[in-house]
Design an enzyme around this catalytic site. Sequence first.
Site, PDB file in Angstrom:
ATOM      1  N   GLY A  92       0.835  -1.212   0.000  1.00 45.92           N
ATOM      2  CA  GLY A  92       0.000   0.000   0.000  1.00 45.92           C
ATOM      3  C   GLY A  92       0.856   1.243   0.000  1.00 45.92           C
ATOM      4  O   GLY A  92       2.084   1.191   0.103  1.00 45.92           O
ATOM      5  N   ASP A 127       8.967   6.454   7.548  1.00 41.91           N
ATOM      6  CA  ASP A 127       8.610   7.750   8.138  1.00 41.91           C
ATOM      7  C   ASP A 127       7.566   8.496   7.308  1.00 41.91           C
ATOM      8  O   ASP A 127       7.108   9.573   7.689  1.00 41.91           O
ATOM      9  CB  ASP A 127       9.856   8.623   8.329  1.00 41.91           C
ATOM     10  CG  ASP A 127      10.547   8.958   7.000  1.00 41.91           C
ATOM     11  OD1 ASP A 127      10.060   8.526   5.929  1.00 41.91           O
ATOM     12  OD2 ASP A 127      11.576   9.655   7.033  1.00 41.91           O
ATOM     13  N   GLY A 128       7.212   7.920   6.150  1.00 44.75           N
ATOM     14  CA  GLY A 128       6.186   8.552   5.323  1.00 44.75           C
ATOM     15  C   GLY A 128       6.670   9.766   4.544  1.00 44.75           C
ATOM     16  O   GLY A 128       5.892  10.397   3.838  1.00 44.75           O
ATOM     17  N   ARG A 178       1.874  13.810  -8.256  1.00 42.04           N
ATOM     18  CA  ARG A 178       2.026  12.930  -9.420  1.00 42.04           C
ATOM     19  C   ARG A 178       0.703  12.818 -10.157  1.00 42.04           C
ATOM     20  O   ARG A 178      -0.358  12.744  -9.550  1.00 42.04           O
ATOM     21  CB  ARG A 178       2.490  11.553  -8.956  1.00 42.04           C
ATOM     22  CG  ARG A 178       2.671  10.560 -10.090  1.00 42.04           C
ATOM     23  CD  ARG A 178       3.576   9.429  -9.680  1.00 42.04           C
ATOM     24  NE  ARG A 178       2.969   8.547  -8.689  1.00 42.04           N
ATOM     25  CZ  ARG A 178       3.633   7.540  -8.112  1.00 42.04           C
ATOM     26  NH1 ARG A 178       4.899   7.308  -8.418  1.00 42.04           N
ATOM     27  NH2 ARG A 178       3.042   6.783  -7.219  1.00 42.04           N
ATOM     28  N   ARG A 185      -2.180  -1.108 -10.074  1.00 44.70           N
ATOM     29  CA  ARG A 185      -0.916  -1.824 -10.259  1.00 44.70           C
ATOM     30  C   ARG A 185      -1.196  -3.325 -10.344  1.00 44.70           C
ATOM     31  O   ARG A 185      -2.271  -3.782  -9.906  1.00 44.70           O
ATOM     32  CB  ARG A 185       0.001  -1.569  -9.046  1.00 44.70           C
ATOM     33  CG  ARG A 185       0.206  -0.096  -8.736  1.00 44.70           C
ATOM     34  CD  ARG A 185       0.610   0.109  -7.264  1.00 44.70           C
ATOM     35  NE  ARG A 185       0.636   1.521  -6.898  1.00 44.70           N
ATOM     36  CZ  ARG A 185       1.736   2.278  -6.875  1.00 44.70           C
ATOM     37  NH1 ARG A 185       2.906   1.759  -7.148  1.00 44.70           N
ATOM     38  NH2 ARG A 185       1.677   3.549  -6.554  1.00 44.70           N
ATOM     39  N   ASP A 254       4.427  -4.273  -7.617  1.00 39.23           N
ATOM     40  CA  ASP A 254       3.707  -3.078  -7.158  1.00 39.23           C
ATOM     41  C   ASP A 254       4.141  -1.845  -7.934  1.00 39.23           C
ATOM     42  O   ASP A 254       3.531  -0.791  -7.817  1.00 39.23           O
ATOM     43  CB  ASP A 254       3.909  -2.856  -5.656  1.00 39.23           C
ATOM     44  CG  ASP A 254       5.366  -2.891  -5.251  1.00 39.23           C
ATOM     45  OD1 ASP A 254       6.020  -3.920  -5.496  1.00 39.23           O
ATOM     46  OD2 ASP A 254       5.868  -1.884  -4.716  1.00 39.23           O
TER      47      ASP A 254
HETATM   48  P1  AMP Z   1       8.797   2.029  -3.648  1.00 39.25           P
HETATM   49  O1  AMP Z   1      10.125   1.387  -3.486  1.00 39.25           O
HETATM   50  O2  AMP Z   1       8.843   3.527  -3.689  1.00 39.25           O
HETATM   51  O3  AMP Z   1       7.984   1.453  -4.751  1.00 39.25           O
HETATM   52  O4  AMP Z   1       8.020   1.712  -2.279  1.00 39.25           O
HETATM   53  C1  AMP Z   1       7.702   0.405  -1.859  1.00 39.25           C
HETATM   54  C2  AMP Z   1       6.765   0.467  -0.675  1.00 39.25           C
HETATM   55  O5  AMP Z   1       7.381   1.096   0.446  1.00 39.25           O
HETATM   56  C3  AMP Z   1       5.500   1.250  -0.923  1.00 39.25           C
HETATM   57  O6  AMP Z   1       4.491   0.630  -0.155  1.00 39.25           O
HETATM   58  C4  AMP Z   1       5.836   2.609  -0.370  1.00 39.25           C
HETATM   59  O7  AMP Z   1       4.705   3.358  -0.039  1.00 39.25           O
HETATM   60  C5  AMP Z   1       6.642   2.235   0.856  1.00 39.25           C
HETATM   61  N1  AMP Z   1       7.574   3.297   1.269  1.00 39.25           N
HETATM   62  C6  AMP Z   1       8.696   3.710   0.627  1.00 39.25           C
HETATM   63  N2  AMP Z   1       9.315   4.682   1.320  1.00 39.25           N
HETATM   64  C7  AMP Z   1       8.565   4.900   2.432  1.00 39.25           C
HETATM   65  C8  AMP Z   1       8.668   5.774   3.555  1.00 39.25           C
HETATM   66  N3  AMP Z   1       9.675   6.628   3.683  1.00 39.25           N
HETATM   67  N4  AMP Z   1       7.703   5.700   4.496  1.00 39.25           N
HETATM   68  C9  AMP Z   1       6.683   4.852   4.399  1.00 39.25           C
HETATM   69  N5  AMP Z   1       6.532   3.996   3.367  1.00 39.25           N
HETATM   70  C10 AMP Z   1       7.457   4.010   2.403  1.00 39.25           C
HETATM   71 MG    MG Z   2       6.301   1.756  -5.568  1.00 40.65          MG
END
Ligand code: AMP
Ligand code: MG
Length: 490
Positions: A92, A127-128, A178, A185, A254
């Site tokens: 998610g 950390d979001g 974005r 996905r 994803d």
């Molecule tokens: P990504 O590698 O950007 O495709 O992210 C993979 C998953 O990790 C997704 O569920 C993102 O929302 C989550 N995610 C990536 N970076 C963070 C972050 N700093 N805080 C919370 N969730 C993250």
């Molecule tokens: Mg992603």
Amino acid sequence: MTVALGTSFTFDNTYVRELEGLYEPWKAAPAPAPRLLALNEELADELGLDAAALGSPEGIDVLVGNTVPDGAQPVAQVYSGHQFGNYSPRLGDGRALLLGEVHDRAGNRRDLHLKGSGRTPFARGGDGKAPLGPMLREYVIGEAMHALGIPTTRALAVVATGEDVARDTLLPGAVMTRVASSHLRVGTFQYTAALGEVALLRRLADYAIARHHPDAASADNPYLSFFERVLDAQASLIARWMLAGFVHGVMNTDNMTISGETIDYGPCAYLDAYDPSTVFSSIDHAARYAFGNQPRVAQWNLARLAEALLPLIDDDPDAAVAAATEVLGTFPERYHGYWRDGMRAKLGLTGATEPDDAIVDDLPALIAAQKVDFTAFYRSLSAAVRGDDAPVRSLLVDPSALDGWTARWTAAVATAGEPGAVADAMDRVNPVYIPRNQRVEEALTAATGGDLAPFHRLMDVLARPFEERAGLEDYAAPAEFGPYTTFCGT
Ligand code: AMP
Ligand code: MG
């Protein structure tokens, strides 16, 4: 608090309305001191949004997530995914929100999405937040892809939050807005299938069909036809990446869309020297997502989509598997067809009276042995068609190794039309300017330190990739600093 922001946004949030169970309503973390770093005025206009209003303090508060515009219903979407081959049942949006859907001027539905907007119920340990560098990087690479004509999500804006985020060091944080034709996905389907709620899975598939592949609805087997259309869109997309020398770097399920748009620019980069084993990402130890593996990985990901769709394809599980397997098996041929068509355009052979597949198929191995700069090589071929083969020869370690190929190509290209016109057509598909790794790093490092001038200069160059311009030689030159590594550092 909601804000009207003129009449800019007219939201129509079908995902929220139709797909309950696949999101959590949520709100962004407040940004203490938002500052607009980049606004994509061309995209704003395409969306029918008023760029001046978006750039006003009220607009910036919307773009950073501080205020919710009228009609928006921010949610964190849920999905699962295979990450480097391992299944994560519940990923998610950990740090992103779907703000809502708008119609662009052409009447197409587009998602507005905030990335880096704070922890959500799916944040797990994260950390979001997002550092400014990676958000601007997504902006740069996405716009470069768009200018190259490759389907992609795009950045509408990047706003600094005024807050530092902790990575190896403290870095300035940012939120990127974005725009995507949707955020459905492969992982959205995997998540829904794993719930075992076939009614919801059907609702999701019907939704995706209506939004992206409407012709599938009238097929004998709509869900099999849907799968075939997603597969075809991905075969086409991956061919475009391969023709441009693009390495996505994190092709988890994803990070693969149902629409066929490129999404989630993380540790991605363009090739300098052509080498199919190229990996840029520091975390891709097994080279799973190496340049040359991308078509195979796409097919693997599509197999995961097929598995998710099986209950819809046929009530008889064996019949469903047989039908899906047959479609899946068409991927290599479709991919190769798209790739070969693209190569023929790059080589000026589109109008050739005697097409020779071997001219196309033999070339990659020949240039791999030369370790030749991928982008410069293809661009130099138009000069050869115009009668000057010095540029291409100067790029090769051993020009004579290509003599046999060149003789066959020269003969074929001579049948393709008037040389000037053929060469001009080649220049419209072989870019001069791609996001060169050192130029991207330079722009992001400067931006992180507060200087956005190199970023804006780079964006200007990349907006017109096919048009050679005096004084921009540095932007066309390959890196000189040795192997390049990208860090997820997201
Ligand atoms: P990504 O590698 O950007 O495709 O992210 C993979 C998953 O990790 C997704 O569920 C993102 O929302 C989550 N995610 C990536 N970076 C963070 C972050 N700093 N805080 C919370 N969730 C993250
Ligand atoms: Mg992603």
